[in-house]
Design a protein around this motif. Sequence first.
Motif, PDB file in Angstrom:
ATOM      1  N   MET A   1       0.840  -1.212   0.000  1.00 41.43           N
ATOM      2  CA  MET A   1       0.000   0.000   0.000  1.00 41.43           C
ATOM      3  C   MET A   1       0.869   1.253   0.000  1.00 41.43           C
ATOM      4  N   THR A   2       0.531   2.196  -0.817  1.00 45.68           N
ATOM      5  CA  THR A   2       1.244   3.469  -0.844  1.00 45.68           C
ATOM      6  C   THR A   2       0.267   4.584  -0.489  1.00 45.68           C
ATOM      7  N   TYR A   3       0.587   5.361   0.536  1.00 47.29           N
ATOM      8  CA  TYR A   3      -0.279   6.485   0.876  1.00 47.29           C
ATOM      9  C   TYR A   3      -0.311   7.465  -0.282  1.00 47.29           C
ATOM     10  N   GLY A   4      -1.449   8.059  -0.502  1.00 49.47           N
ATOM     11  CA  GLY A   4      -1.566   9.010  -1.587  1.00 49.47           C
ATOM     12  C   GLY A   4      -2.271   8.370  -2.779  1.00 49.47           C
ATOM     13  N   ASP A   5      -2.213   7.049  -2.873  1.00 50.13           N
ATOM     14  CA  ASP A   5      -2.967   6.359  -3.921  1.00 50.13           C
ATOM     15  C   ASP A   5      -4.451   6.396  -3.591  1.00 50.13           C
ATOM     16  N   GLN A   6      -5.251   6.387  -4.595  1.00 45.99           N
ATOM     17  CA  GLN A   6      -6.691   6.419  -4.426  1.00 45.99           C
ATOM     18  C   GLN A   6      -7.173   5.053  -3.915  1.00 45.99           C
ATOM     19  N   ARG A   7      -7.774   5.054  -2.769  1.00 47.76           N
ATOM     20  CA  ARG A   7      -8.376   3.832  -2.238  1.00 47.76           C
ATOM     21  C   ARG A   7      -9.715   4.220  -1.645  1.00 47.76           C
ATOM     22  N   THR A   8     -10.630   3.272  -1.526  1.00 47.17           N
ATOM     23  CA  THR A   8     -11.892   3.517  -0.830  1.00 47.17           C
ATOM     24  C   THR A   8     -12.132   2.354   0.115  1.00 47.17           C
ATOM     25  N   TYR A   9     -12.607   2.667   1.311  1.00 52.81           N
ATOM     26  CA  TYR A   9     -12.896   1.639   2.300  1.00 52.81           C
ATOM     27  C   TYR A   9     -14.362   1.716   2.697  1.00 52.81           C
ATOM     28  N   LYS A  10     -14.868   0.620   3.189  1.00 54.79           N
ATOM     29  CA  LYS A  10     -16.213   0.569   3.751  1.00 54.79           C
ATOM     30  C   LYS A  10     -16.095  -0.024   5.152  1.00 54.79           C
ATOM     31  N   LYS A  11     -16.929   0.472   6.058  1.00 49.66           N
ATOM     32  CA  LYS A  11     -16.956  -0.100   7.410  1.00 49.66           C
ATOM     33  C   LYS A  11     -18.296  -0.786   7.640  1.00 49.66           C
ATOM     34  N   VAL A  12     -18.256  -1.974   8.217  1.00 50.20           N
ATOM     35  CA  VAL A  12     -19.484  -2.646   8.637  1.00 50.20           C
ATOM     36  C   VAL A  12     -19.403  -2.903  10.138  1.00 50.20           C
ATOM     37  N   GLU A  13     -20.568  -3.028  10.746  1.00 45.30           N
ATOM     38  CA  GLU A  13     -20.621  -3.171  12.197  1.00 45.30           C
ATOM     39  C   GLU A  13     -21.006  -4.602  12.546  1.00 45.30           C
ATOM     40  N   ILE A  14     -20.124  -5.291  13.259  1.00 45.29           N
ATOM     41  CA  ILE A  14     -20.287  -6.718  13.554  1.00 45.29           C
ATOM     42  C   ILE A  14     -20.171  -6.905  15.073  1.00 45.29           C
ATOM     43  N   ILE A  15     -20.917  -7.843  15.605  1.00 49.73           N
ATOM     44  CA  ILE A  15     -20.843  -8.142  17.030  1.00 49.73           C
ATOM     45  C   ILE A  15     -20.334  -9.567  17.205  1.00 49.73           C
ATOM     46  N   GLY A  16     -19.169  -9.675  17.825  1.00 54.14           N
ATOM     47  CA  GLY A  16     -18.590 -10.985  18.083  1.00 54.14           C
ATOM     48  C   GLY A  16     -18.798 -11.382  19.533  1.00 54.14           C
ATOM     49  N   ILE A  17     -18.833 -12.677  19.775  1.00 50.36           N
ATOM     50  CA  ILE A  17     -19.140 -13.195  21.102  1.00 50.36           C
ATOM     51  C   ILE A  17     -18.134 -14.285  21.460  1.00 50.36           C
ATOM     52  N   SER A  18     -17.723 -14.273  22.724  1.00 55.05           N
ATOM     53  CA  SER A  18     -16.817 -15.321  23.195  1.00 55.05           C
ATOM     54  C   SER A  18     -17.083 -15.585  24.664  1.00 55.05           C
ATOM     55  N   LYS A  19     -16.982 -16.831  25.066  1.00 58.74           N
ATOM     56  CA  LYS A  19     -17.094 -17.181  26.486  1.00 58.74           C
ATOM     57  C   LYS A  19     -15.841 -16.803  27.255  1.00 58.74           C
ATOM     58  N   GLU A  20     -14.743 -16.613  26.520  1.00 59.93           N
ATOM     59  CA  GLU A  20     -13.440 -16.523  27.185  1.00 59.93           C
ATOM     60  C   GLU A  20     -12.963 -15.114  27.484  1.00 59.93           C
ATOM     61  N   SER A  21     -12.994 -14.284  26.462  1.00 55.57           N
ATOM     62  CA  SER A  21     -12.289 -13.008  26.612  1.00 55.57           C
ATOM     63  C   SER A  21     -12.770 -12.001  25.579  1.00 55.57           C
ATOM     64  N   ILE A  22     -12.394 -10.761  25.797  1.00 58.96           N
ATOM     65  CA  ILE A  22     -12.707  -9.690  24.846  1.00 58.96           C
ATOM     66  C   ILE A  22     -11.981  -9.938  23.531  1.00 58.96           C
ATOM     67  N   GLU A  23     -10.720 -10.354  23.623  1.00 62.02           N
ATOM     68  CA  GLU A  23      -9.960 -10.647  22.401  1.00 62.02           C
ATOM     69  C   GLU A  23     -10.620 -11.801  21.631  1.00 62.02           C
ATOM     70  N   GLY A  24     -11.148 -12.766  22.369  1.00 62.22           N
ATOM     71  CA  GLY A  24     -11.847 -13.880  21.721  1.00 62.22           C
ATOM     72  C   GLY A  24     -13.068 -13.402  20.957  1.00 62.22           C
ATOM     73  N   ALA A  25     -13.797 -12.466  21.545  1.00 58.88           N
ATOM     74  CA  ALA A  25     -14.983 -11.929  20.863  1.00 58.88           C
ATOM     75  C   ALA A  25     -14.596 -11.139  19.625  1.00 58.88           C
ATOM     76  N   ILE A  26     -13.501 -10.384  19.728  1.00 60.43           N
ATOM     77  CA  ILE A  26     -13.011  -9.631  18.562  1.00 60.43           C
ATOM     78  C   ILE A  26     -12.648 -10.595  17.435  1.00 60.43           C
ATOM     79  N   ASN A  27     -11.903 -11.623  17.768  1.00 65.49           N
ATOM     80  CA  ASN A  27     -11.488 -12.565  16.721  1.00 65.49           C
ATOM     81  C   ASN A  27     -12.656 -13.350  16.152  1.00 65.49           C
ATOM     82  N   SER A  28     -13.651 -13.615  16.976  1.00 59.81           N
ATOM     83  CA  SER A  28     -14.836 -14.300  16.461  1.00 59.81           C
ATOM     84  C   SER A  28     -15.538 -13.442  15.409  1.00 59.81           C
ATOM     85  N   ALA A  29     -15.640 -12.142  15.694  1.00 57.06           N
ATOM     86  CA  ALA A  29     -16.273 -11.234  14.724  1.00 57.06           C
ATOM     87  C   ALA A  29     -15.436 -11.126  13.458  1.00 57.06           C
ATOM     88  N   LEU A  30     -14.122 -11.015  13.626  1.00 55.22           N
ATOM     89  CA  LEU A  30     -13.251 -10.869  12.451  1.00 55.22           C
ATOM     90  C   LEU A  30     -13.286 -12.129  11.589  1.00 55.22           C
TER      91      LEU A  30
END
Lengths: 72, 72, 72, 72, 72, 72, 72, 72, 72, 72, 72, 72
Positions: free
Chosen positions: C1-30
């Motif tokens: 990736m080179t800064y300055g190049d034209q790129r477009t991003y989109k954001k979506v909102e996802i809810i992840g769940i884990s019995k173990e940890s916050i990091e687990g919930a993040i990775n489940s969503a990802l």
Amino acid sequence: MTYGDQRTYKKVEIIGISKESIEGAINSALHKAHNSLERLSWFEVGEIRGHVGEDGTASEYQVVLKVAFQLK
Amino acid sequence: MTYGDQRTYKKVEIIGISKESIEGAINSALHKAHNSLERLSWFEVGEIRGHVGEDGTASEYQVVLKVAFQLK
Amino acid sequence: MTYGDQRTYKKVEIIGISKESIEGAINSALHKAHNSLERLSWFEVGEIRGHVGEDGTASEYQVVLKVAFQLK
Amino acid sequence: MTYGDQRTYKKVEIIGISKESIEGAINSALHKAHNSLERLSWFEVGEIRGHVGEDGTASEYQVVLKVAFQLK
Amino acid sequence: MTYGDQRTYKKVEIIGISKESIEGAINSALHKAHNSLERLSWFEVGEIRGHVGEDGTASEYQVVLKVAFQLK
Amino acid sequence: MTYGDQRTYKKVEIIGISKESIEGAINSALHKAHNSLERLSWFEVGEIRGHVGEDGTASEYQVVLKVAFQLK
Amino acid sequence: MTYGDQRTYKKVEIIGISKESIEGAINSALHKAHNSLERLSWFEVGEIRGHVGEDGTASEYQVVLKVAFQLK
Amino acid sequence: MTYGDQRTYKKVEIIGISKESIEGAINSALHKAHNSLERLSWFEVGEIRGHVGEDGTASEYQVVLKVAFQLK
Amino acid sequence: MTYGDQRTYKKVEIIGISKESIEGAINSALHKAHNSLERLSWFEVGEIRGHVGEDGTASEYQVVLKVAFQLK
Amino acid sequence: MTYGDQRTYKKVEIIGISKESIEGAINSALHKAHNSLERLSWFEVGEIRGHVGEDGTASEYQVVLKVAFQLK
Amino acid sequence: MTYGDQRTYKKVEIIGISKESIEGAINSALHKAHNSLERLSWFEVGEIRGHVGEDGTASEYQVVLKVAFQLK
Amino acid sequence: MTYGDQRTYKKVEIIGISKESIEGAINSALHKAHNSLERLSWFEVGEIRGHVGEDGTASEYQVVLKVAFQLK
């Protein structure tokens, strides 16, 4: 100061404390900032908090300020 | 420390990064702050963000902290 | 990736769940996002919530993430 | 639980502390709430803060939670 | 108090009122909280509001506080 | 009530639920609060949420309220 | 649904409109979402806005909702 | 368009980038959205960020937009 | 830069001013920051304000930026 | 109205009250605004509050609105 | 102007529109305010929004400003 | 005043200034508002800011208030 001239400011976040009053805490923070920074210009109050003494009164006021000063 | 005594604190904003965990990113930021600042007192977590690796897992955690330390 | 190049991003909102940890919930969503979306780039943690089990501990962590990916 | 049935919940704000982790601080707060409140249902993390130890690491994590429980 | 020890706090929201000053309203709220709650520790100012008297001055200051106390 | 007199209020956070309407959910929460608290004075709506039924309509409205009452 | 099981949700932002009421606008948005999305679970009201008619009344209510649904 | 008619809108979050200006970044995001979505109606600017080049100027502007379009 | 490597960043808050444009004010702040700080990486726009001249136009734009740079 | 034409709007903040409903309070505010202002265009709901009656129900709804109207 | 002298300001909320740029929309709002208000002093940008034209570009920028002026 | 009766209020935003204290700045703003507006009812403090004098103390306090008054 003339508006329209090129100036740059920086803001730093300082927490002042006073047993007496919110204004006392603000001035305590400004006094400290004044010791090490030149050209202080304005401040913005963020949080106002404090500690509760054994007698159920505010034993100190803690004020979180942003202090802005002009960069040379 | 005695409440009611005059103290002044400053907050700086640091971003710590860790491959492992949010706590790892917090400690990475605190460790760096500890190298150049004395009398670190508390921290407040602002944003928690991260980068997504090719395998679709969090390849790093980025935590934006405010770190407060007592001014002399 | 080179800064300055034209790129477009989109954001979506996802809810992840884990019995173990916050990091687990993040990775489940990802992990879920990775199944249907390409070029995932970064994530931002919004809310951290959870369910309380009968024994008075966190029986699951629920993390609301924004996940950003590059549009082709 | 059936959605659509009349229920009422109350939220209280509790701060849990742990030397180990954010999840530890959450569970410490939930454990305490569980001792005096029945029908705990969910929690929402507000602030994440902590204290910095002499060695420049997080000596404790402080998590401000809202804990919701069903009123009878 | 030693950081790192297990403690739990609860915050309640109280509104104090004073004809005189913001600090007066804070102390009025703390005084009331002190009557029914033990181990009060700190407070955080939320809103500052007030009533306008017939003469166009602040006839009372109303301060919304969160007061934190340690749970046994 | 006369402004300028010393009064203290407390706010609690209650979640009311109704199948019918937002106003129904507010009144459900107030009714419950009224059972255990005296001198209720005003309320402030925080979040408005709800559950979606199988037929794609709101099967219940959930309203998070702060309810203020005067302390004796 | 069993808490503790692995689930993932996605939230989308929809704006519903009704001439009649806020609840009508919410149900209009949910109805539309229900047409193209399965497993709708809950909604959260963001903004409430509207248009003012020539007669000085609300000629329509516009409600910005986040609608959450479970991903397969 | 006639106010009072039943319409439903959806908002998506897009990040546009431009080397030149904030307006350029907005139009870059809208252009991309226009390729895959019909009936685009309005946009709301969220965050404005950017990258700093080696010469100490903004090498690109990144604008986070919500773009709303009418659902059929 | 490789994601996953240990890096630490600091953010400072700078206010840039320009008679011409918002982008001009951003670049003025970045230019000043670039004089005293190395490894500038990104910026985030906070507030956009300005002064109104005698002729009723914006006589200057004032942009409050957070500028992030990598700590060594 | 044609988008792209030069128009200017002003927003004023009005609080409407109704014994019946939130919609009633909105229309009460709009009705009042309509008496003294022309070209009312849209409204945005800020706070929703109310008073609790002796019987523990909402004796009135108070809605804080921003009302926008076109300047000539 | 001398700091420390008694002055009072009022802020009004104006929405300016321009086909060209955000700065154009700001100046359009200031110009309108300047026609009916004296002693305009500063402005603060609130929201930046706009309309999307048929060709998928920003057909107008809408900027919500607070404009402050000194009361006599 | 009787709750439940139809009333309408308007809020205006005023900035009061005082060399002495926050309460002084509030009363300065209320005094000015009282000169041109009738039936002032309550105020809400928004921002608290100020100017720093050459001696490093607060040379003036600036308080941004919303002042509400009843419309006839």
